[in-house]
Write an enzyme that holds these catalytic residues in place. Sequence first.
Site, PDB file in Angstrom:
ATOM      1  N   GLU A 187      -1.517  -7.944 -65.660  1.00 54.09           N
ATOM      2  CA  GLU A 187      -2.089  -7.222 -64.251  1.00 54.09           C
ATOM      3  C   GLU A 187      -2.006  -8.468 -63.484  1.00 54.09           C
ATOM      4  O   GLU A 187      -2.701  -9.356 -63.632  1.00 54.09           O
ATOM      5  CB  GLU A 187      -3.349  -6.600 -64.260  1.00 54.09           C
ATOM      6  CG  GLU A 187      -3.747  -6.004 -63.061  1.00 54.09           C
ATOM      7  CD  GLU A 187      -5.224  -5.863 -63.029  1.00 54.09           C
ATOM      8  OE1 GLU A 187      -5.412  -4.931 -62.309  1.00 54.09           O
ATOM      9  OE2 GLU A 187      -6.052  -6.703 -63.375  1.00 54.09           O
ATOM     10  N   ASP A 195     -14.873  14.658 -73.692  1.00 59.25           N
ATOM     11  CA  ASP A 195     -16.092  14.171 -74.237  1.00 59.25           C
ATOM     12  C   ASP A 195     -15.946  15.176 -75.503  1.00 59.25           C
ATOM     13  O   ASP A 195     -16.108  16.430 -75.387  1.00 59.25           O
ATOM     14  CB  ASP A 195     -17.230  14.784 -73.338  1.00 59.25           C
ATOM     15  CG  ASP A 195     -18.582  14.479 -73.872  1.00 59.25           C
ATOM     16  OD1 ASP A 195     -18.614  13.854 -74.824  1.00 59.25           O
ATOM     17  OD2 ASP A 195     -19.552  15.119 -73.355  1.00 59.25           O
ATOM     18  N   ASP A 223     -14.917   9.986 -75.183  1.00 56.90           N
ATOM     19  CA  ASP A 223     -15.105   9.450 -76.269  1.00 56.90           C
ATOM     20  C   ASP A 223     -13.703   9.197 -77.039  1.00 56.90           C
ATOM     21  O   ASP A 223     -12.881   9.939 -76.777  1.00 56.90           O
ATOM     22  CB  ASP A 223     -16.383   9.541 -77.165  1.00 56.90           C
ATOM     23  CG  ASP A 223     -16.627  11.291 -77.197  1.00 56.90           C
ATOM     24  OD1 ASP A 223     -15.466  11.664 -77.628  1.00 56.90           O
ATOM     25  OD2 ASP A 223     -17.482  11.994 -76.778  1.00 56.90           O
ATOM     26  N   ASP A 270     -22.320  14.447 -74.294  1.00 53.09           N
ATOM     27  CA  ASP A 270     -23.311  13.793 -73.654  1.00 53.09           C
ATOM     28  C   ASP A 270     -22.760  13.387 -72.360  1.00 53.09           C
ATOM     29  O   ASP A 270     -23.088  12.547 -71.496  1.00 53.09           O
ATOM     30  CB  ASP A 270     -23.710  12.448 -74.405  1.00 53.09           C
ATOM     31  CG  ASP A 270     -22.318  11.427 -74.557  1.00 53.09           C
ATOM     32  OD1 ASP A 270     -21.216  12.079 -74.198  1.00 53.09           O
ATOM     33  OD2 ASP A 270     -22.213  10.482 -75.209  1.00 53.09           O
ATOM     34  N   ASP A 291      -5.767  -7.608 -68.540  1.00 54.09           N
ATOM     35  CA  ASP A 291      -6.469  -7.219 -67.355  1.00 54.09           C
ATOM     36  C   ASP A 291      -6.462  -8.695 -66.569  1.00 54.09           C
ATOM     37  O   ASP A 291      -6.748  -9.882 -67.260  1.00 54.09           O
ATOM     38  CB  ASP A 291      -7.803  -6.832 -67.714  1.00 54.09           C
ATOM     39  CG  ASP A 291      -8.696  -6.595 -66.662  1.00 54.09           C
ATOM     40  OD1 ASP A 291      -8.315  -5.565 -65.910  1.00 54.09           O
ATOM     41  OD2 ASP A 291      -9.726  -7.440 -66.130  1.00 54.09           O
ATOM     42  N   ASP A 318      -6.310  -2.606 -73.957  1.00 50.43           N
ATOM     43  CA  ASP A 318      -6.415  -3.468 -72.672  1.00 50.43           C
ATOM     44  C   ASP A 318      -7.462  -4.395 -72.724  1.00 50.43           C
ATOM     45  O   ASP A 318      -8.639  -4.271 -73.572  1.00 50.43           O
ATOM     46  CB  ASP A 318      -7.141  -2.094 -71.544  1.00 50.43           C
ATOM     47  CG  ASP A 318      -7.142  -2.678 -70.195  1.00 50.43           C
ATOM     48  OD1 ASP A 318      -7.122  -3.954 -69.990  1.00 50.43           O
ATOM     49  OD2 ASP A 318      -7.191  -1.776 -69.410  1.00 50.43           O
ATOM     50  N   ASN A 361     -18.994  15.309 -77.708  1.00 50.34           N
ATOM     51  CA  ASN A 361     -20.343  15.448 -78.073  1.00 50.34           C
ATOM     52  C   ASN A 361     -21.254  15.759 -77.042  1.00 50.34           C
ATOM     53  O   ASN A 361     -22.407  15.705 -77.295  1.00 50.34           O
ATOM     54  CB  ASN A 361     -20.860  14.397 -79.025  1.00 50.34           C
ATOM     55  CG  ASN A 361     -21.133  13.206 -78.071  1.00 50.34           C
ATOM     56  OD1 ASN A 361     -20.556  13.005 -77.209  1.00 50.34           O
ATOM     57  ND2 ASN A 361     -21.494  11.885 -78.576  1.00 50.34           N
ATOM     58  N   HIS A 391      -6.254   3.599 -62.818  1.00 45.09           N
ATOM     59  CA  HIS A 391      -7.790   3.878 -62.675  1.00 45.09           C
ATOM     60  C   HIS A 391      -8.315   2.961 -61.562  1.00 45.09           C
ATOM     61  O   HIS A 391      -9.628   3.249 -61.216  1.00 45.09           O
ATOM     62  CB  HIS A 391      -8.557   3.411 -64.083  1.00 45.09           C
ATOM     63  CG  HIS A 391      -8.218   1.800 -64.281  1.00 45.09           C
ATOM     64  ND1 HIS A 391      -7.016   1.237 -64.532  1.00 45.09           N
ATOM     65  CD2 HIS A 391      -9.057   0.896 -64.204  1.00 45.09           C
ATOM     66  CE1 HIS A 391      -7.050   0.075 -64.718  1.00 45.09           C
ATOM     67  NE2 HIS A 391      -8.525  -0.191 -64.573  1.00 45.09           N
ATOM     68  N   ASP A 392      -7.670   2.265 -60.987  1.00 44.04           N
ATOM     69  CA  ASP A 392      -8.071   1.371 -59.712  1.00 44.04           C
ATOM     70  C   ASP A 392      -7.597   1.896 -58.352  1.00 44.04           C
ATOM     71  O   ASP A 392      -7.757   1.357 -57.347  1.00 44.04           O
ATOM     72  CB  ASP A 392      -7.757  -0.016 -59.817  1.00 44.04           C
ATOM     73  CG  ASP A 392      -8.228  -0.726 -60.973  1.00 44.04           C
ATOM     74  OD1 ASP A 392      -9.548  -0.450 -61.468  1.00 44.04           O
ATOM     75  OD2 ASP A 392      -7.718  -1.818 -61.584  1.00 44.04           O
TER      76      ASP A 392
HETATM   77  C1  GLC Z   1      -8.776  -5.069 -63.533  1.00 43.58           C
HETATM   78  C2  GLC Z   1      -9.167  -3.829 -63.620  1.00 43.58           C
HETATM   79  C3  GLC Z   1     -10.243  -3.098 -63.159  1.00 43.58           C
HETATM   80  C4  GLC Z   1     -11.261  -4.012 -63.089  1.00 43.58           C
HETATM   81  C5  GLC Z   1     -10.953  -5.570 -62.946  1.00 43.58           C
HETATM   82  C6  GLC Z   1     -12.048  -6.595 -63.504  1.00 43.58           C
HETATM   83  O1  GLC Z   1      -8.166  -5.104 -62.092  1.00 43.58           O
HETATM   84  O2  GLC Z   1      -7.900  -2.959 -63.654  1.00 43.58           O
HETATM   85  O3  GLC Z   1     -10.712  -1.789 -63.165  1.00 43.58           O
HETATM   86  O4  GLC Z   1     -12.549  -3.852 -62.552  1.00 43.58           O
HETATM   87  O5  GLC Z   1      -9.818  -6.131 -63.597  1.00 43.58           O
HETATM   88  O6  GLC Z   1     -11.987  -6.562 -64.920  1.00 43.58           O
HETATM   89 CA    CA Z   2     -19.320  11.797 -75.534  1.00 50.34          CA
END
Ligand code: GLC
Ligand code: CA
Length: 568
Positions: free
Chosen positions: A256, A21, A29, A25, A199, A98, A23, A331-332
Amino acid sequence: MNPKWWKENVVYQIYPISFKDSNGDGIGDLRGVISKLDYLQELGVDMIWICPIYKSPNHDNGYDISDYCDIMKEFGTMDDFDTMLREIHARGMKLMMDLVLNHTSHEHPWFIESRASKDNPKRDYYIWRKGKNGGPPNNWESYFSGSVWELDPQTDEYYLHLYSKYQPDLNWENPVVIDKLHEMVQWWLKKGVDGFRFDAIAHIAKTHGYPDALNPAGTPTVRAYEMFSNLENVHTLLQNLHDQVLYYYDIMTVGETSGLGPEQALDYVGDGRRELNMTFQFEHMFIDAASPGSGKWDVVPWSLLDLKQIITNWQTVLHDQGWNANYLCNHDQPRSVSRFGNDLYYRVPSAKMLATFIHMLEGTPYIYQGEEIGMTNVAFESIDNYRDVETLNYYEERRRAGVPEEKIMAAIHAKSRDNARTPMQWDDSHEGGFTTGVPWLKVNSNVMEINAMNAVKDPDSIYHYYRQLIALRKQHKVIVYGKYELLLPDDNEIYVYTRTLEDQQLLVILNFFDKEPVCQLPSGVVSEKSQLLISNYPLVKGEDLAQLKLRPYEARVYLQSLKEGAAN
Ligand code: GLC
Ligand code: CA
């Protein structure tokens, strides 16, 4: 071996809301990303994959896009984006966007128009159906719990959403939608981005006519992912995207694609298919699920034999035919060291061992932010500390079903996507140096010990081990292109494989647990002449290579020359 730059690259994934981050908040970013590019350059990665940064109301952290050609206001402006791209290129790195083509946000102007009336010209941009017997049009279940159909009172029809109800699916049977999406992809390519992660791309085609899903006995079943995954038409749509747009640019693409094995994956990535360079497969992400049908939340201990079998299959089938994308975390998913290593007693050696595993396989290695410093899962006591829409829906649904709180929270601690989404731990200052304000999701309480500042200072850290692995990839073609072969297939503690390219052979030895097993190698795979390329423990002098006593989570990589009598 069909050399390509994207096979030689290492990718680093940024989840921007949690990276840095700038700034105060509490939200990561683009300026924050820019401020950390030197760190990534030092690490040695080639390509940055940044999760969605488009305009979004953030019901699914940017995977719900309301304008494909604008930047989320929390993340910055298009000027910030242009600066970021320039700064990435100036450091000799590349940027992969992405892109979510399966659905948009419910706030996208297309959807706002589409839902306005049945005869709106954009009605067919999305998938609308009448209800059946007072309920939804069919029995398909969403990835985020409940029906895939949401009733919209305005026109008394249902729209389809495979993910949350804030993510209506686009109608890829409508050629106008396809044209608009192609145009948009082109727009980003003209800006100079170097690739895309597509995605949920396996789901853009659905079973025609939207029939109920039935199990083999002919009775309805809600686990119906095959009704909208990897259907034949996905390939036609991807080939069109490739031939009309992607083909004209020298980029890297990864899709994906859940729910498939390597033979089916070849339909996406096979040489000559004109679709994608590689896909993320999910088979190994289910080795700790109770049963394939039980979904991800029912956690059981995983077995190394399952992991070997799955990975060996992918390595073998794709060799010389396609290309793998190798990962243990994103991230999942939960944090890799917590899930497949040992974050309690052997965090550092086990994180290094897992890194060795991924980086020595055939395929492009992916590092998820924080993995390079061994960040771990979190276990917040209260559901109030969680933010992820999938986690919150799961919690609500299980509560309604009468499941005790402790049981739900145990599953969430093991599997919630927020495990990987806690802010990046930069240093030991306020909120781990992520923000000067209040972070959108709590920082992991182990931040004083686990942070990038400590890791960069310590030459024995996981971070420096990653640097070494990445540097080795640049020195030895066998790491990129060598053919994989599994040794000791029945050993349930040690994972050993070789990689062979012409007269060069790598030997990778990985002790996956905290025991000290003896590794009996077949003769010829290692000798006094072999060169130790990397290891996560100091060498033992005078040890017997034919009877290696391994230490907990030990990893070693040897290189030998197969030329007779050669030194290496
Ligand atoms: C993919 C992404 C996930 C998202 C899903 C819907 O699985 O990696 O984070 O929630 O698609 O877009
Ligand atoms: Ca920020």
